[in-house]
Scaffold this active site. Structure first.
Site, PDB file in Angstrom:
ATOM      1  N   GLU A   7      25.543  -5.858  -2.738  1.00  0.00           N
ATOM      2  CA  GLU A   7      26.777  -5.244  -1.896  1.00  0.00           C
ATOM      3  C   GLU A   7      27.253  -3.944  -2.691  1.00  0.00           C
ATOM      4  O   GLU A   7      27.813  -3.060  -2.020  1.00  0.00           O
ATOM      5  CB  GLU A   7      27.954  -6.412  -2.038  1.00  0.00           C
ATOM      6  CG  GLU A   7      29.124  -5.741  -1.359  1.00  0.00           C
ATOM      7  CD  GLU A   7      29.839  -7.169  -0.914  1.00  0.00           C
ATOM      8  OE1 GLU A   7      30.941  -7.027  -0.807  1.00  0.00           O
ATOM      9  OE2 GLU A   7      29.472  -8.184  -0.750  1.00  0.00           O
ATOM     10  N   LYS A   8      27.158  -3.980  -3.879  1.00  0.00           N
ATOM     11  CA  LYS A   8      27.736  -2.798  -4.556  1.00  0.00           C
ATOM     12  C   LYS A   8      26.839  -2.796  -6.019  1.00  0.00           C
ATOM     13  O   LYS A   8      25.814  -3.336  -6.397  1.00  0.00           O
ATOM     14  CB  LYS A   8      29.180  -3.251  -5.036  1.00  0.00           C
ATOM     15  CG  LYS A   8      29.329  -4.385  -5.953  1.00  0.00           C
ATOM     16  CD  LYS A   8      30.917  -4.692  -6.184  1.00  0.00           C
ATOM     17  CE  LYS A   8      31.602  -5.335  -5.011  1.00  0.00           C
ATOM     18  NZ  LYS A   8      31.339  -6.530  -4.768  1.00  0.00           N
ATOM     19  N   ASP A 102      27.775 -10.571  -1.246  1.00  0.00           N
ATOM     20  CA  ASP A 102      28.821 -11.296  -2.082  1.00  0.00           C
ATOM     21  C   ASP A 102      28.897 -12.710  -1.186  1.00  0.00           C
ATOM     22  O   ASP A 102      28.519 -12.727   0.142  1.00  0.00           O
ATOM     23  CB  ASP A 102      30.160 -10.750  -2.061  1.00  0.00           C
ATOM     24  CG  ASP A 102      30.558  -9.963  -3.195  1.00  0.00           C
ATOM     25  OD1 ASP A 102      29.712  -9.840  -3.966  1.00  0.00           O
ATOM     26  OD2 ASP A 102      31.319  -9.411  -3.371  1.00  0.00           O
ATOM     27  N   ASP A 104      30.336 -14.656   0.741  1.00  0.00           N
ATOM     28  CA  ASP A 104      31.433 -14.889   1.700  1.00  0.00           C
ATOM     29  C   ASP A 104      31.331 -14.385   2.901  1.00  0.00           C
ATOM     30  O   ASP A 104      30.192 -13.457   3.268  1.00  0.00           O
ATOM     31  CB  ASP A 104      32.823 -14.578   1.027  1.00  0.00           C
ATOM     32  CG  ASP A 104      32.908 -13.085   0.741  1.00  0.00           C
ATOM     33  OD1 ASP A 104      32.017 -12.397   1.182  1.00  0.00           O
ATOM     34  OD2 ASP A 104      33.902 -12.605   0.029  1.00  0.00           O
ATOM     35  N   TYR A 320      33.181 -14.264 -10.109  1.00  0.00           N
ATOM     36  CA  TYR A 320      33.640 -13.630  -8.987  1.00  0.00           C
ATOM     37  C   TYR A 320      35.029 -13.808  -8.686  1.00  0.00           C
ATOM     38  O   TYR A 320      35.568 -14.970  -8.490  1.00  0.00           O
ATOM     39  CB  TYR A 320      32.631 -13.994  -7.698  1.00  0.00           C
ATOM     40  CG  TYR A 320      33.123 -13.398  -6.418  1.00  0.00           C
ATOM     41  CD1 TYR A 320      32.734 -11.978  -6.258  1.00  0.00           C
ATOM     42  CD2 TYR A 320      33.597 -13.920  -5.447  1.00  0.00           C
ATOM     43  CE1 TYR A 320      32.846 -11.456  -5.108  1.00  0.00           C
ATOM     44  CE2 TYR A 320      34.083 -13.460  -4.418  1.00  0.00           C
ATOM     45  CZ  TYR A 320      33.661 -12.302  -4.014  1.00  0.00           C
ATOM     46  OH  TYR A 320      34.006 -11.458  -2.740  1.00  0.00           O
ATOM     47  N   ARG A 322      37.467 -12.675  -6.039  1.00  0.00           N
ATOM     48  CA  ARG A 322      38.033 -12.844  -4.681  1.00  0.00           C
ATOM     49  C   ARG A 322      37.649 -14.235  -4.165  1.00  0.00           C
ATOM     50  O   ARG A 322      37.422 -14.186  -2.876  1.00  0.00           O
ATOM     51  CB  ARG A 322      37.324 -11.670  -3.784  1.00  0.00           C
ATOM     52  CG  ARG A 322      37.740 -10.171  -4.475  1.00  0.00           C
ATOM     53  CD  ARG A 322      37.416  -9.278  -3.545  1.00  0.00           C
ATOM     54  NE  ARG A 322      37.638  -7.861  -4.196  1.00  0.00           N
ATOM     55  CZ  ARG A 322      37.826  -6.744  -3.473  1.00  0.00           C
ATOM     56  NH1 ARG A 322      38.007  -6.749  -2.241  1.00  0.00           N
ATOM     57  NH2 ARG A 322      38.258  -5.686  -4.023  1.00  0.00           N
TER      58      ARG A 322
END
Length: 642
Positions: A7-8, A102, A104, A320, A322
């Site tokens: 993702e990043k 991630d 989610d 993580y 969030r």
């Protein structure tokens, strides 16, 4: 070649470090053995603008609305083209692909939409990582799943993205164009989440502004009992004039009784004495952490999110961040002693708390049934070196570590006492608490507890040694702060009357998500709808006028509850998204029909707020194209999601 799409960049580096073999870097990717790890930069793609469907939509016109794409399109974000080219080239060389977004709904969407947009047709594996430390990443690499298992999650995220586009694009254009007819030259942004949040603040400000204080009176007595002295409070009867909370509204009855009380004798007519055990607060979700950090350190919700991202990505000190979960997996319990010993050993405060931890204890926090895509925020085990952390980073890390350490402390045990006395035929009440076992409490406060009541026996005598009347006044509700607004968004069900909607909002974590709540507040400030005054958040005249001009349904949280219920059915029960979007389009027709220039003009004129005129929104850095307004001035394209 196996291509892993993270993702990043920070996640990509953590994955590459956990793979066997040396790492070779190239632009936009990392090579490790027979694997190549590349990355997105958050969302590389976004919903295409209206003019991608029809060039006529570049001009904002009411007769174009509603704009509803027949075949949805995505477009690269302005700065994404270079990284998209890297991923496109690597996909052509890949024999297998691993999705490492991630764990989610949004993480599922932003990587999968890139893979599909670039034309990959082969199977995709799913890598789920919530802890960037090497052992945790290696464990995750050893249990890859089939990405097909997560298709319902992707469809739910995609449906949410499309629905937010439909809602934001159409209502923002409608109210902006109606606003011009009403004399307001500026974008009036409307969103499915941001607008109900603004509505919370506008209505709270109105309650404060319209509040009419009134006096009430409290009569107290100091009583001598066999083993000491205590204070009790008169409980006026129904013959007195009381408000709906039982407060005395006339002083005369208190004065009359106070004149008779000095030296009067009575007895303890009822005594309730019970022992209370209270477990430690659970480890943090992001929102719960934002609330506590705002109260303790005065940090904004966005500042806490930014700090957590640095603790996670740069320092690798926490898992993580969030997360909407406050529970931890059972498998973490076995490593808890070594993890916390390593994490806390270099911080004096944490070292002291660590020394008191009993790792034979097991709290309710370890519960796999309550852990979803994420678990609660927790230390990773990497030592926290105070010299390498900014003060705010160290403060937030201590909170996170403290709440996990507290799981290894015994419960707080207290004795609660409630006493009722009868004197001159009137009832007086007193209550107190005696701390029997502090348990986890010293980790959370150093304040002394209120003195306990003396030991008493039901039926024993008492005597009045002093009395007095306090004249008080009702107070309006407090204005919102970052902490209380985040808490309201978490517990939005409290602001809803319908029991079914309340239940849905409780089940689906309220208004917004852990990842978006801080950004929603900052967006409302940027757009001139809210202002931050010291620690409070107040609505501007523009914000108040916008809420007053909208249909009530658009500024309340019920719509989000219904959306989340439908999205959950798509994600968890694999339901077809088409009926959800069709019902939204039908709903939009009614909302658009309610846009009225006269109503908006009156609302903007009558609105009260913290500024005489709405402040200009803070300018954001952007690479997006600008468009010319009808008056010839340059105006930025508004963000309409949320």
């Amino acid at each position: 070649m196996r291509l892993i799409v993270a993702e990043k960049p920070s996640l990509a580096r953590a994955i590459a470090d956990a793979l066997p073999g040396s790492i070779r870097r190239e632009e936009g990717a990392l090579h490790a053995g027979d694997s190549v790890v590349t990355w997105c930069l958050g969302h590389l793609l976004e919903q295409a603008p209206p003019d991608a469907y029809d060039p006529a939509y570049k001009q904002w016109r009411l007769d174009h609305l509603p704009i509803v794409p027949t075949r949805w399109q995505l477009a690269p974000r302005p700065k994404a083209r270079g990284q998209l080219s890297v991923i496109r080239r690597l996909l052509k060389q890949a024999g297998e692909v691993v999705h490492a977004g991630d764990p989610d709904r949004e993480g599922q969407l932003l990587v999968q939409e890139v893979i599909e947009y670039l034309g990959w047709k082969g199977p995709v594996a799913r890598l789920l990582i919530s802890d960037l430390n090497r052992p945790a990443v290696q464990r995750a690499l050893g249990r890859l799943e089939d990405n097909a298992r997560y298709q319902p999650l992707y469809r739910a995220a995609e449906s949410r993205s499309r629905a937010d586009w439909l809602y934001g694009i159409n209502l923002t254009r409608a109210w902006t164009l109606t606003g011009r007819q009403a004399g307001h030259d500026g974008v009036l942004s409307v969103g499915r989440v941001q607008t109900p949040v603004l509505g919370l603040v506008v209505r709270r400000d109105a309650e404060i502004r319209n509040f009419s204080p009134y006096p009430f009176h409290v009569l107290w007595v100091d009583l001598a009992v066999a083993n000491g002295q205590l204070r009790a409070w008169w409980q006026p009867g129904e013959t007195q004039r009381l408000d709906d909370q039982g407060r005395l509204l006339e002083r005369a009855p208190a004065e009359a009784l106070a004149a008779r009380l000095p030296g009067a004798e009575g007895q303890l007519s009822a005594l309730e004495n019970r022992q209370k055990r209270q477990s430690a607060p659970l480890p943090y979700s992001l929102s719960a952490l934002q609330v506590d950090a705002a109260r303790r350190f005065g940090l904004s919700a966005q500042a806490v999110l930014d700090i957590c991202q640095r603790l996670y990505e740069r320092h690798k000190l926490i898992t993580y961040p969030r997360s909407d979960c406050r529970y931890l997996p059972k498998e973490h319990l076995a490593q808890a002693r070594s993890t916390l010993t390593s994490a806390c050993g270099q911080d004096e405060t944490l070292r002291g708390w660590l020394a008191g931890a009993d790792f034979t204890l097991r709290s309710r926090a370890w519960d796999d049934k309550k852990v979803g895509a994420h678990h609660a925020l927790a230390p990773t085990g990497k030592p926290a070196e105070p010299g390498r952390l900014e003060q705010a980073e160290a403060d937030v890390f201590r909170l996170i570590a403290r709440n996990v350490l507290a799981q290894f402390y015994p419960p707080l045990v207290a004795r609660e006492v409630k006493a009722e006395f009868t004197i001159l035929g009137e009832r007086f009440r007193s209550s107190g608490q005696e701390l029997l076992q502090p348990g986890w409490k010293p980790l959370f406060t150093t304040r002394d507890e209120a003195p306990a009541l003396p030991s008493m026996t039901e039926g024993e005598a008492c005597r009045v040694v002093d009395c007095g009347i306090e004249d008080r006044e009702t107070r309006p509700p407090e204005p919102f702060t970052d902490a209380s607004l985040i808490k309201a968004m978490m517990n939005i069900a409290r602001y809803v009357d319908d029991p079914e909607v309340r239940r849905t909002l409780r089940e689906h974590d309220g208004l917004g998500t852990e990842a978006t709540r801080a950004g929603i507040i900052e967006t409302l400030i940027d757009r001139g709808y809210l202002v931050r005054q010291k620690k409070t958040l107040r609505a501007t005249r523009l914000g108040g006028g916008l809420i007053a001009s909208l249909p009530e349904a658009a500024s309340r949280p019920e719509r989000t509850a219904l959306w989340e219920q439908r999205l959950a059915d798509i994600a968890e029960r694999d339901e077809n998204p088409a009926p959800f979007l069709a019902s939204l389009i039908e709903d939009l027709a009614g909302l658009l029909a309610s846009a009225d220039a006269d109503r908006l003009r009156q609302a903007l004129s009558a609105a009260q707020g913290e500024a005489a005129a709405a402040p200009m929104p803070r300018r954001r850095k952007t690479t997006g194209k600008r468009r010319r307004s009808p008056a010839g001035r340059t105006r930025r394209k508004p963000r309409t999601s949320g």
